[in-house]
Scaffold this motif. Structure first.
Motif, PDB file in Angstrom:
ATOM      1  N   LEU A 111      -5.562   4.450   8.731  1.00 60.17           N
ATOM      2  CA  LEU A 111      -6.701   4.408   9.138  1.00 60.17           C
ATOM      3  C   LEU A 111      -6.999   5.756  10.229  1.00 60.17           C
ATOM      4  CD1 LEU A 111      -7.765   0.954  10.247  1.00 60.17           C
ATOM      5  CD2 LEU A 111      -8.776   2.206   8.507  1.00 60.17           C
ATOM      6  N   ARG A 112      -5.796   6.044  10.910  1.00 59.77           N
ATOM      7  CA  ARG A 112      -6.208   7.417  11.553  1.00 59.77           C
ATOM      8  C   ARG A 112      -5.999   8.705  10.580  1.00 59.77           C
ATOM      9  NH1 ARG A 112      -5.627   2.843  14.421  1.00 59.77           N
ATOM     10  NH2 ARG A 112      -5.910   3.202  16.674  1.00 59.77           N
ATOM     11  N   LEU A 113      -5.142   8.469   9.848  1.00 55.45           N
ATOM     12  CA  LEU A 113      -5.303   9.464   8.452  1.00 55.45           C
ATOM     13  C   LEU A 113      -6.539   9.667   7.929  1.00 55.45           C
ATOM     14  CD1 LEU A 113      -3.837  11.663   6.642  1.00 55.45           C
ATOM     15  CD2 LEU A 113      -3.349   9.525   5.423  1.00 55.45           C
ATOM     16  N   GLN A 114      -7.175   8.887   7.604  1.00 54.85           N
ATOM     17  CA  GLN A 114      -8.797   8.666   6.975  1.00 54.85           C
ATOM     18  C   GLN A 114      -9.505   9.403   8.007  1.00 54.85           C
ATOM     19  OE1 GLN A 114     -10.506   4.981   5.619  1.00 54.85           O
ATOM     20  NE2 GLN A 114     -11.690   6.239   4.061  1.00 54.85           N
ATOM     21  N   ARG A 115      -9.415   8.889   9.210  1.00 51.77           N
ATOM     22  CA  ARG A 115     -10.498   9.378  10.397  1.00 51.77           C
ATOM     23  C   ARG A 115     -10.205  10.770  10.794  1.00 51.77           C
ATOM     24  NH1 ARG A 115     -14.469  10.897  12.167  1.00 51.77           N
ATOM     25  NH2 ARG A 115     -14.916  10.873  14.589  1.00 51.77           N
ATOM     26  N   PHE A 116      -9.055  11.331  10.817  1.00 53.18           N
ATOM     27  CA  PHE A 116      -8.575  12.494  11.486  1.00 53.18           C
ATOM     28  C   PHE A 116      -7.840  13.442  10.426  1.00 53.18           C
ATOM     29  CE2 PHE A 116      -7.892   9.652  15.041  1.00 53.18           C
ATOM     30  CZ  PHE A 116      -9.333   9.917  15.785  1.00 53.18           C
ATOM     31  N   GLU A 117      -8.015  13.076   9.393  1.00 46.66           N
ATOM     32  CA  GLU A 117      -7.584  14.205   8.156  1.00 46.66           C
ATOM     33  C   GLU A 117      -7.824  15.505   8.376  1.00 46.66           C
ATOM     34  OE1 GLU A 117      -7.272  14.253   3.200  1.00 46.66           O
ATOM     35  OE2 GLU A 117      -9.197  13.582   4.438  1.00 46.66           O
ATOM     36  N   ASP A 118      -9.185  15.655   8.800  1.00 47.82           N
ATOM     37  CA  ASP A 118      -9.650  17.300   8.813  1.00 47.82           C
ATOM     38  C   ASP A 118      -8.951  18.045   9.861  1.00 47.82           C
ATOM     39  OD1 ASP A 118     -11.259  16.804   6.705  1.00 47.82           O
ATOM     40  OD2 ASP A 118     -13.161  16.856   8.012  1.00 47.82           O
ATOM     41  N   LEU A 119      -8.064  17.352  10.782  1.00 50.74           N
ATOM     42  CA  LEU A 119      -7.502  18.070  11.841  1.00 50.74           C
ATOM     43  C   LEU A 119      -6.260  18.906  11.097  1.00 50.74           C
ATOM     44  CD1 LEU A 119      -7.240  15.593  14.612  1.00 50.74           C
ATOM     45  CD2 LEU A 119      -8.514  17.704  14.621  1.00 50.74           C
ATOM     46  N   VAL A 120      -5.830  18.431   9.832  1.00 53.71           N
ATOM     47  CA  VAL A 120      -4.493  19.050   9.151  1.00 53.71           C
ATOM     48  C   VAL A 120      -5.036  19.695   7.971  1.00 53.71           C
ATOM     49  CG1 VAL A 120      -2.332  18.432   8.371  1.00 53.71           C
ATOM     50  CG2 VAL A 120      -2.943  17.256  10.556  1.00 53.71           C
ATOM     51  N   HIS A 121      -5.520  18.714   7.141  1.00 60.13           N
ATOM     52  CA  HIS A 121      -5.912  19.133   6.008  1.00 60.13           C
ATOM     53  C   HIS A 121      -7.429  19.134   5.592  1.00 60.13           C
ATOM     54  CE1 HIS A 121      -5.187  19.639   1.303  1.00 60.13           C
ATOM     55  NE2 HIS A 121      -3.983  20.264   1.675  1.00 60.13           N
ATOM     56  N   ALA A 122      -8.291  20.009   5.956  1.00 59.52           N
ATOM     57  CA  ALA A 122      -9.596  19.715   5.639  1.00 59.52           C
ATOM     58  C   ALA A 122     -10.151  20.515   4.347  1.00 59.52           C
ATOM     59  CB  ALA A 122     -10.517  20.454   6.991  1.00 59.52           C
ATOM     60  N   VAL A 123      -9.926  19.767   3.264  1.00 59.75           N
ATOM     61  CA  VAL A 123     -10.499  20.432   2.026  1.00 59.75           C
ATOM     62  C   VAL A 123     -11.268  19.177   1.411  1.00 59.75           C
ATOM     63  CG1 VAL A 123      -9.978  21.523  -0.077  1.00 59.75           C
ATOM     64  CG2 VAL A 123      -8.224  21.646   2.086  1.00 59.75           C
ATOM     65  N   ASN A 124     -10.831  18.439   0.233  1.00 63.36           N
ATOM     66  CA  ASN A 124     -11.565  17.233  -0.386  1.00 63.36           C
ATOM     67  C   ASN A 124     -11.135  16.118   0.436  1.00 63.36           C
ATOM     68  OD1 ASN A 124     -12.699  18.732  -2.362  1.00 63.36           O
ATOM     69  ND2 ASN A 124     -10.537  18.990  -3.349  1.00 63.36           N
ATOM     70  N   ASP A 125     -12.351  15.151   0.765  1.00 63.48           N
ATOM     71  CA  ASP A 125     -12.087  14.098   1.536  1.00 63.48           C
ATOM     72  C   ASP A 125     -11.175  12.742   1.008  1.00 63.48           C
ATOM     73  OD1 ASP A 125     -13.613  15.400   3.548  1.00 63.48           O
ATOM     74  OD2 ASP A 125     -15.430  14.415   2.769  1.00 63.48           O
ATOM     75  N   LEU A 126     -10.454  12.269   1.812  1.00 66.54           N
ATOM     76  CA  LEU A 126      -9.675  11.140   1.375  1.00 66.54           C
ATOM     77  C   LEU A 126     -10.665   9.972   1.213  1.00 66.54           C
ATOM     78  CD1 LEU A 126      -7.350   9.093   0.909  1.00 66.54           C
ATOM     79  CD2 LEU A 126      -7.050   9.026   3.593  1.00 66.54           C
ATOM     80  N   LYS A 127     -10.579   9.376   0.223  1.00 67.63           N
ATOM     81  CA  LYS A 127     -11.111   8.030  -0.171  1.00 67.63           C
ATOM     82  C   LYS A 127     -10.084   6.906  -0.381  1.00 67.63           C
ATOM     83  CE  LYS A 127     -14.910  10.705  -2.645  1.00 67.63           C
ATOM     84  NZ  LYS A 127     -14.078  11.849  -2.255  1.00 67.63           N
ATOM     85  N   VAL A 128     -10.518   5.786   0.284  1.00 66.24           N
ATOM     86  CA  VAL A 128      -9.535   4.593   0.260  1.00 66.24           C
ATOM     87  C   VAL A 128     -10.298   3.592  -0.473  1.00 66.24           C
ATOM     88  CG1 VAL A 128      -8.309   2.946   1.713  1.00 66.24           C
ATOM     89  CG2 VAL A 128      -8.730   5.399   2.462  1.00 66.24           C
ATOM     90  N   SER A 129      -9.844   2.942  -1.323  1.00 65.19           N
ATOM     91  CA  SER A 129     -10.330   1.753  -2.197  1.00 65.19           C
ATOM     92  C   SER A 129      -9.118   0.888  -2.619  1.00 65.19           C
ATOM     93  CB  SER A 129     -11.008   2.370  -3.596  1.00 65.19           C
ATOM     94  OG  SER A 129     -10.112   3.075  -4.223  1.00 65.19           O
ATOM     95  N   PHE A 130      -9.565  -0.200  -3.338  1.00 67.87           N
ATOM     96  CA  PHE A 130      -8.658  -1.125  -3.573  1.00 67.87           C
ATOM     97  C   PHE A 130      -8.906  -1.684  -5.116  1.00 67.87           C
ATOM     98  CE2 PHE A 130      -9.444  -1.559   0.866  1.00 67.87           C
ATOM     99  CZ  PHE A 130      -8.136  -1.757   1.330  1.00 67.87           C
ATOM    100  N   GLU A 131      -7.529  -1.682  -5.850  1.00 65.77           N
ATOM    101  CA  GLU A 131      -7.779  -2.257  -7.025  1.00 65.77           C
ATOM    102  C   GLU A 131      -6.801  -3.524  -7.330  1.00 65.77           C
ATOM    103  OE1 GLU A 131      -5.730   0.232 -10.660  1.00 65.77           O
ATOM    104  OE2 GLU A 131      -7.726   0.783 -10.580  1.00 65.77           O
ATOM    105  N   GLY A 132      -7.271  -4.497  -7.326  1.00 66.70           N
ATOM    106  CA  GLY A 132      -6.260  -5.803  -7.331  1.00 66.70           C
ATOM    107  C   GLY A 132      -5.536  -5.782  -6.025  1.00 66.70           C
ATOM    108  N   ASP A 133      -4.334  -5.939  -6.134  1.00 64.55           N
ATOM    109  CA  ASP A 133      -3.455  -5.920  -4.945  1.00 64.55           C
ATOM    110  C   ASP A 133      -2.792  -4.387  -4.613  1.00 64.55           C
ATOM    111  OD1 ASP A 133      -3.505  -8.673  -5.030  1.00 64.55           O
ATOM    112  OD2 ASP A 133      -1.734  -9.005  -6.334  1.00 64.55           O
ATOM    113  N   LEU A 134      -3.381  -3.441  -4.835  1.00 66.35           N
ATOM    114  CA  LEU A 134      -3.219  -2.232  -4.687  1.00 66.35           C
ATOM    115  C   LEU A 134      -4.088  -1.333  -3.778  1.00 66.35           C
ATOM    116  CD1 LEU A 134      -1.852  -0.796  -8.231  1.00 66.35           C
ATOM    117  CD2 LEU A 134      -0.559  -1.969  -6.258  1.00 66.35           C
TER     118      LEU A 134
END
Length: 334
Positions: free
Chosen positions: A93-116
């Motif tokens: 959750l911190r990675l998704q929120r603060f990703e731009d502090l380290v790697h600010a290019v294309n945004d991280l998207k989190v989703s779910f596919e079954g149990d993954l």
């Protein structure tokens, strides 16, 4: 290409080159940055440094080894705050929120596919390239192994980039099947890993670092004002049931031809941006039990539910109904 990388992250490459007997500052044609996430390296400069490294090493898979060196100090405040979390889920959750502090290019998207759980990066700001993606995904997987267990392995990985001369180095490193020429660069892993404890949680330190990371994030410049405005215009057009290039151009106060030219300059495709916006909105609506599938179709600008069903299955591999049944409970609990 727009975007930037933190100086702490770039140090990985300097340290790796020096350890292998190369003079990193000579190879990369710049001084080694300090361990300070406030130092920003334009992404195009980072890509050029990776290319110079390849020209010296002649190793098309060097990014895998570079990323394996990752430690919290290379991620700055984000590294230390994630290391202080209770579980991997909290850290991500911190990675998704603060990703731009380290790697600010294309945004991280989190989703779910079954149990993954799927961690995905598209190409809204452009394709980042083989070496950059190779390094970034090596960093991600290596850091998860650092946080919770060296035994961690994804179920599968995918990359936007063309298939390399050999897939085996990727599969040996990630310890899973890896495919290429995909719509997204993706790491897929079992959702049960989200509950795995981090080695040394420290809630007090985590709260302090959260505030520090938030403060640093507010100081960062926007990646691209045009892309930000374009996304807002696309969302507005979707809500008004008029999601086409002509209408979005009007909302951007320019001609369709000018909008298309500006998209071409950034390597962006309007349909990809529109599909991505619709997919993210669809998942948000599907997570709300009170919204029917027919209502969601209308909210996304589809005249018929069948068209929405077809598009959603093309994007995710499952129908909206199946996605809601399999993922709503997981989304609510994360």
């Amino acid at each position: 290409m727009q975007g930037h990388i933190s100086g702490t992250y770039v140090r990985l490459l300097f340290e790796w080159l020096n350890d292998r007997g190369h003079h990193a500052e000579h190879v990369l044609q710049r001084p080694c940055p300090e361990l300070d996430e406030r130092i920003r390296i334009p992404f195009e400069d980072w890509r050029a440094m990776l290319e110079r490294t390849y020209q010296v090493t002649h190793d098309p898979f060097f990014g895998l080894d570079v990323g394996s060196r990752i430690t919290p100090r290379h991620l700055g405040v984000l590294g230390y705050v994630s290391y202080s979390c209770n579980t991997l889920g909290e850290a991500l959750l911190r990675l998704q929120r603060f990703e731009d502090l380290v790697h600010a290019v294309n945004d991280l998207k989190v989703s779910f596919e079954g149990d993954l759980v799927l961690l995905q990066w598209g190409a809204e700001l452009g394709v980042t390239g083989e070496f950059a993606d190779q390094t970034a995904q090596s960093v991600l997987v290596s850091y998860v192994r650092y946080l919770i267990s060296p035994e961690f392995s994804p179920v599968w990985m995918s990359f936007i980039n063309p298939t390399p001369s050999s897939v085996k180095p990727y599969e040996d490193f990630f310890r899973c099947p890896v495919r290429f020429e995909s719509n997204y660069t993706t790491m897929a892993f079992p959702a049960l890993w989200l509950a795995k404890p981090v080695a040394k949680p420290d809630p007090v330190l985590r709260d302090i670092l959260d505030r520090q990371a938030e403060n640093l994030l507010q100081q960062l410049p926007a990646n691209d004002e045009f892309v930000d405005a374009l996304r807002h215009a696309i969302h507005a057009a979707i809500h008004a049931a008029t999601p086409n290039l002509d209408v979005v151009a009007m909302r951007m106060h320019c001609s369709p031809r000018t909008l298309q030219r500006r998209l071409d300059e950034r390597g962006l495709k309007f349909q990809v941006l529109l599909d991505d916006a619709r997919l993210q909105l669809a998942k948000r609506y599907l997570s709300k039990a009170g919204t029917s599938l027919s209502e969601i179709a209308l909210l996304l600008g589809y005249a018929e539910q069948s068209a929405f069903n077809h598009a959603f299955k093309r994007w995710t591999g499952v129908t909206p109904k199946v996605w809601r049944e399999k993922n709503a409970a997981i989304v609510a609990s994360w």
